[in-house]
Design an enzyme around this catalytic site. Structure first.
Site, PDB file in Angstrom:
ATOM      1  N   CYS A  91     -35.419  46.127  20.689  1.00 36.64           N
ATOM      2  CA  CYS A  91     -35.730  45.897  19.281  1.00 36.64           C
ATOM      3  C   CYS A  91     -36.556  47.086  18.812  1.00 36.64           C
ATOM      4  O   CYS A  91     -36.869  47.987  19.596  1.00 36.64           O
ATOM      5  CB  CYS A  91     -36.511  44.596  19.124  1.00 36.64           C
ATOM      6  SG  CYS A  91     -36.590  44.050  17.403  1.00 36.64           S
ATOM      7  N   CYS A 108     -39.333  46.570  16.364  1.00 35.15           N
ATOM      8  CA  CYS A 108     -40.566  46.190  15.656  1.00 35.15           C
ATOM      9  C   CYS A 108     -41.836  46.719  16.308  1.00 35.15           C
ATOM     10  O   CYS A 108     -42.848  46.912  15.637  1.00 35.15           O
ATOM     11  CB  CYS A 108     -40.629  44.676  15.478  1.00 35.15           C
ATOM     12  SG  CYS A 108     -40.396  43.755  16.991  1.00 35.15           S
ATOM     13  N   CYS A 167     -37.699  44.995  12.364  1.00 36.56           N
ATOM     14  CA  CYS A 167     -36.856  45.139  13.556  1.00 36.56           C
ATOM     15  C   CYS A 167     -35.697  46.110  13.346  1.00 36.56           C
ATOM     16  O   CYS A 167     -34.656  45.995  13.993  1.00 36.56           O
ATOM     17  CB  CYS A 167     -36.336  43.774  13.989  1.00 36.56           C
ATOM     18  SG  CYS A 167     -37.655  42.611  14.389  1.00 36.56           S
ATOM     19  N   LYS A 212     -32.013  33.087  17.294  1.00 36.83           N
ATOM     20  CA  LYS A 212     -33.451  33.349  17.155  1.00 36.83           C
ATOM     21  C   LYS A 212     -33.873  32.971  15.746  1.00 36.83           C
ATOM     22  O   LYS A 212     -33.371  33.517  14.760  1.00 36.83           O
ATOM     23  CB  LYS A 212     -33.719  34.826  17.417  1.00 36.83           C
ATOM     24  CG  LYS A 212     -35.182  35.209  17.265  1.00 36.83           C
ATOM     25  CD  LYS A 212     -35.403  36.636  17.747  1.00 36.83           C
ATOM     26  CE  LYS A 212     -36.829  37.073  17.496  1.00 36.83           C
ATOM     27  NZ  LYS A 212     -37.045  38.465  17.933  1.00 36.83           N
ATOM     28  N   ARG A 247     -47.447  38.782  17.494  1.00 36.20           N
ATOM     29  CA  ARG A 247     -47.789  39.889  16.584  1.00 36.20           C
ATOM     30  C   ARG A 247     -49.156  40.451  16.954  1.00 36.20           C
ATOM     31  O   ARG A 247     -49.398  41.643  16.867  1.00 36.20           O
ATOM     32  CB  ARG A 247     -47.756  39.393  15.139  1.00 36.20           C
ATOM     33  CG  ARG A 247     -46.499  38.581  14.800  1.00 36.20           C
ATOM     34  CD  ARG A 247     -45.462  39.365  14.036  1.00 36.20           C
ATOM     35  NE  ARG A 247     -44.144  38.724  14.119  1.00 36.20           N
ATOM     36  CZ  ARG A 247     -43.606  37.950  13.191  1.00 36.20           C
ATOM     37  NH1 ARG A 247     -44.268  37.698  12.085  1.00 36.20           N
ATOM     38  NH2 ARG A 247     -42.401  37.425  13.351  1.00 36.20           N
ATOM     39  N   ARG A 286     -39.292  38.097   8.236  1.00 32.81           N
ATOM     40  CA  ARG A 286     -38.059  38.452   8.940  1.00 32.81           C
ATOM     41  C   ARG A 286     -36.923  37.506   8.548  1.00 32.81           C
ATOM     42  O   ARG A 286     -35.910  37.416   9.231  1.00 32.81           O
ATOM     43  CB  ARG A 286     -38.281  38.390  10.450  1.00 32.81           C
ATOM     44  CG  ARG A 286     -39.384  39.291  10.987  1.00 32.81           C
ATOM     45  CD  ARG A 286     -39.139  39.608  12.452  1.00 32.81           C
ATOM     46  NE  ARG A 286     -40.320  40.023  13.196  1.00 32.81           N
ATOM     47  CZ  ARG A 286     -40.915  41.217  13.097  1.00 32.81           C
ATOM     48  NH1 ARG A 286     -40.447  42.114  12.257  1.00 32.81           N
ATOM     49  NH2 ARG A 286     -41.961  41.510  13.839  1.00 32.81           N
ATOM     50  N   GLU A 319     -24.145  31.175  15.573  1.00 28.39           N
ATOM     51  CA  GLU A 319     -24.747  32.466  15.944  1.00 28.39           C
ATOM     52  C   GLU A 319     -24.540  32.760  17.433  1.00 28.39           C
ATOM     53  O   GLU A 319     -24.154  33.860  17.817  1.00 28.39           O
ATOM     54  CB  GLU A 319     -26.252  32.457  15.639  1.00 28.39           C
ATOM     55  CG  GLU A 319     -26.604  32.840  14.213  1.00 28.39           C
ATOM     56  CD  GLU A 319     -26.642  34.352  14.001  1.00 28.39           C
ATOM     57  OE1 GLU A 319     -26.234  35.101  14.909  1.00 28.39           O
ATOM     58  OE2 GLU A 319     -27.076  34.780  12.917  1.00 28.39           O
ATOM     59  N   LYS A 350     -34.504  30.768  20.905  1.00 31.94           N
ATOM     60  CA  LYS A 350     -35.913  31.109  20.720  1.00 31.94           C
ATOM     61  C   LYS A 350     -36.380  30.650  19.357  1.00 31.94           C
ATOM     62  O   LYS A 350     -35.666  30.905  18.395  1.00 31.94           O
ATOM     63  CB  LYS A 350     -36.021  32.631  20.829  1.00 31.94           C
ATOM     64  CG  LYS A 350     -37.416  33.155  20.808  1.00 31.94           C
ATOM     65  CD  LYS A 350     -37.399  34.648  20.935  1.00 31.94           C
ATOM     66  CE  LYS A 350     -38.740  35.144  20.461  1.00 31.94           C
ATOM     67  NZ  LYS A 350     -38.710  36.483  20.025  1.00 31.94           N
ATOM     68  N   SER A 366     -44.886  32.911  22.332  1.00 32.33           N
ATOM     69  CA  SER A 366     -46.341  33.088  22.310  1.00 32.33           C
ATOM     70  C   SER A 366     -47.074  31.887  21.709  1.00 32.33           C
ATOM     71  O   SER A 366     -48.103  31.464  22.227  1.00 32.33           O
ATOM     72  CB  SER A 366     -46.676  34.358  21.524  1.00 32.33           C
ATOM     73  OG  SER A 366     -46.106  34.314  20.224  1.00 32.33           O
ATOM     74  N   TYR A 419     -44.680  32.894  29.527  1.00 28.98           N
ATOM     75  CA  TYR A 419     -45.929  33.574  29.892  1.00 28.98           C
ATOM     76  C   TYR A 419     -46.657  32.841  31.010  1.00 28.98           C
ATOM     77  O   TYR A 419     -47.625  33.358  31.555  1.00 28.98           O
ATOM     78  CB  TYR A 419     -46.826  33.699  28.648  1.00 28.98           C
ATOM     79  CG  TYR A 419     -46.148  34.477  27.534  1.00 28.98           C
ATOM     80  CD1 TYR A 419     -46.087  35.869  27.577  1.00 28.98           C
ATOM     81  CD2 TYR A 419     -45.528  33.824  26.461  1.00 28.98           C
ATOM     82  CE1 TYR A 419     -45.441  36.588  26.578  1.00 28.98           C
ATOM     83  CE2 TYR A 419     -44.886  34.529  25.461  1.00 28.98           C
ATOM     84  CZ  TYR A 419     -44.841  35.904  25.529  1.00 28.98           C
ATOM     85  OH  TYR A 419     -44.191  36.613  24.549  1.00 28.98           O
TER      86      TYR A 419
HETATM   87  C1  PBG Z   1     -39.194  41.323  18.875  1.00 29.70           C
HETATM   88  C2  PBG Z   1     -39.639  40.079  19.530  1.00 29.70           C
HETATM   89  C3  PBG Z   1     -40.503  39.085  19.043  1.00 29.70           C
HETATM   90  C4  PBG Z   1     -40.655  38.186  20.102  1.00 29.70           C
HETATM   91  C5  PBG Z   1     -39.880  38.640  21.165  1.00 29.70           C
HETATM   92  N1  PBG Z   1     -39.229  39.800  20.774  1.00 29.70           N
HETATM   93  C6  PBG Z   1     -41.243  38.985  17.780  1.00 29.70           C
HETATM   94  C7  PBG Z   1     -40.551  38.623  16.537  1.00 29.70           C
HETATM   95  O1  PBG Z   1     -39.343  38.457  16.491  1.00 29.70           O
HETATM   96  O2  PBG Z   1     -41.248  38.524  15.525  1.00 29.70           O
HETATM   97  C8  PBG Z   1     -41.522  36.982  20.082  1.00 29.70           C
HETATM   98  C9  PBG Z   1     -42.030  36.588  21.409  1.00 29.70           C
HETATM   99  C10 PBG Z   1     -43.107  35.600  21.358  1.00 29.70           C
HETATM  100  O3  PBG Z   1     -43.539  35.129  20.285  1.00 29.70           O
HETATM  101  O4  PBG Z   1     -43.583  35.268  22.440  1.00 29.70           O
HETATM  102  N2  PBG Z   1     -38.245  41.198  17.900  1.00 29.70           N
END
Ligand code: PBG
Length: 323
Positions: free
Chosen positions: A120, A122, A130, A195, A205, A216, A232, A247, A273, A312
């Site tokens: 990606c 970002c 992205c 996603k 972030r 996004r 998708e 995700k 996260s 994690y």
């Molecule tokens: C990059 C990306 C993101 C995450 C994984 N790859 C951030 C986003 O899409 O904003 C999120 C991972 C997480 O929140 O643990 N595009």
């Protein structure tokens, strides 16, 4: 005569009986550990919203991977925090850039592990989007061209799997074509195929020190859409994705189950996260039992149909499973 004919409790009487009829299991083989690497720092930085998760200095990456590998973890996804950002994210496809350096160091440290690159932009763009921004929005097709450069650079660096996470239309076709043309037809693609534009990415972030302020929503999916979530992932399967991914995780168990029913491909889920933060902060406040809650959350992914889990908690889980 018995009042009850179907006594489910008959099979719950002892641990051995319960183990015998357990439908889903979790193994260390199913886990992928995300690792954050920041260039230009000397010591690990703990991510405030994710206690226990760190941005590691580049020099520490081998040590971090070896430690996790010793616990039995065999797959890692690398996230770079760039100090060489520009509008396109060009450092990510430079032969001397952070992504290439991370992959080379990782392959050297743990040669038999599966090293995955998060493909990606970002973390490499000044605006934090992205992809390439044109007229205030991410331009799909010029981003695809850069994604091709990035994927081939990662492949040349020795990566074991490409994981595009930008939700661009046609990204799997574009990457597949570029990889094949460069002699990497053997390299698998794990697509972040479904996603959502989720608020659960908030702490990420923080993790990547992103100054991203926008939305996004023009590329990631609306959380309200279940049919589209299936479409998708099936589209990415059609384009040749080797592994599909959903995700975030816990808010999307229905989506996992739906994709599981419709596709025979391996299915991944990302416990993101915000899910980590929810559990960890509740544990630190004394409200939840960490091991029990984490194991339940991961088993729920398996039950819903996921084969592999990005989390994690992977190192903790590896320790718990070893006991
Ligand atoms: C990059 C990306 C993101 C995450 C994984 N790859 C951030 C986003 O899409 O904003 C999120 C991972 C997480 O929140 O643990 N595009």
């Amino acid at each position: 005569m018995s009042l009850v004919e179907n006594r489910f409790r008959r099979l719950r009487r002892t641990p051995a009986l319960r183990a015998l009829v357990r439908e889903t299991r979790l193994s260390v083989d199913d886990l992928v550990l995300p690792v954050f690497v920041e260039e230009g720092i000397d010591a690990p930085v703990e991510i405030a919203s994710m206690p226990g998760v760190f941005r590691h200095p580049e020099k520490d990456l081998p040590k971090v991977l070896k430690r996790a590998h010793k616990l039995g973890l065999k797959a890692f996804i690398l996230f770079g925090v760039s100090h060489h950002k520009d509008a396109a994210g060009s450092d990510s496809w430079s032969d001397k850039g952070l992504m290439v350096r991370m992959i080379k160091a990782a392959k050297k440290a743990v040669p038999d592990a599966v090293i995955i690159s998060d493909n990606c932009f970002c973390e490499y763009t000044t605006h934090g989007h992205c992809g390439v921004v044109c007229d205030g929005d991410v331009d799909n097709d010029s981003t695809l061209a850069n994604l091709q450069l990035q994927a081939v650079a990662a492949a040349r660096a020795g990566v074991d799997m490409i994981a595009p996470s930008g939700m661009m239309d046609g990204m799997i076709t574009a990457i597949r074509q570029a990889l094949d043309a460069a002699g990497f037809s053997h390299l698998p693609i794990m697509s972040y195929s479904t996603k959502f534009a989720s608020a659960f990415y908030g702490p990420f972030r923080d993790a990547v020190d992103s100054n991203f302020k926008g939305t996004r929503a023009t590329y990631q999916m609306d959380v309200a859409n279940g049919r589209e979530a299936l479409a998708e992932s099936l589209q990415d399967e059609l384009e040749g994705a080797d592994i599909l991914m959903v995700k975030p995780g816990m808010p999307c168990l229905d989506v996992l189950a739906r994709i599981r029913d419709a596709s025979a491909k391996p299915l991944a889920v990302y416990q993101v996260s915000g899910e980590y933060a929810m559990i960890k902060h509740a544990v630190n406040a004394g409200a939840l039992n960490e091991q029990a809650v984490v194991m339940e959350s991961l088993l729920a992914f398996r039950r819903a149909g996921a084969d592999l889990v990005l989390t994690y908690f992977a190192e903790d889980v590896a320790r718990w499973l070893a006991k």
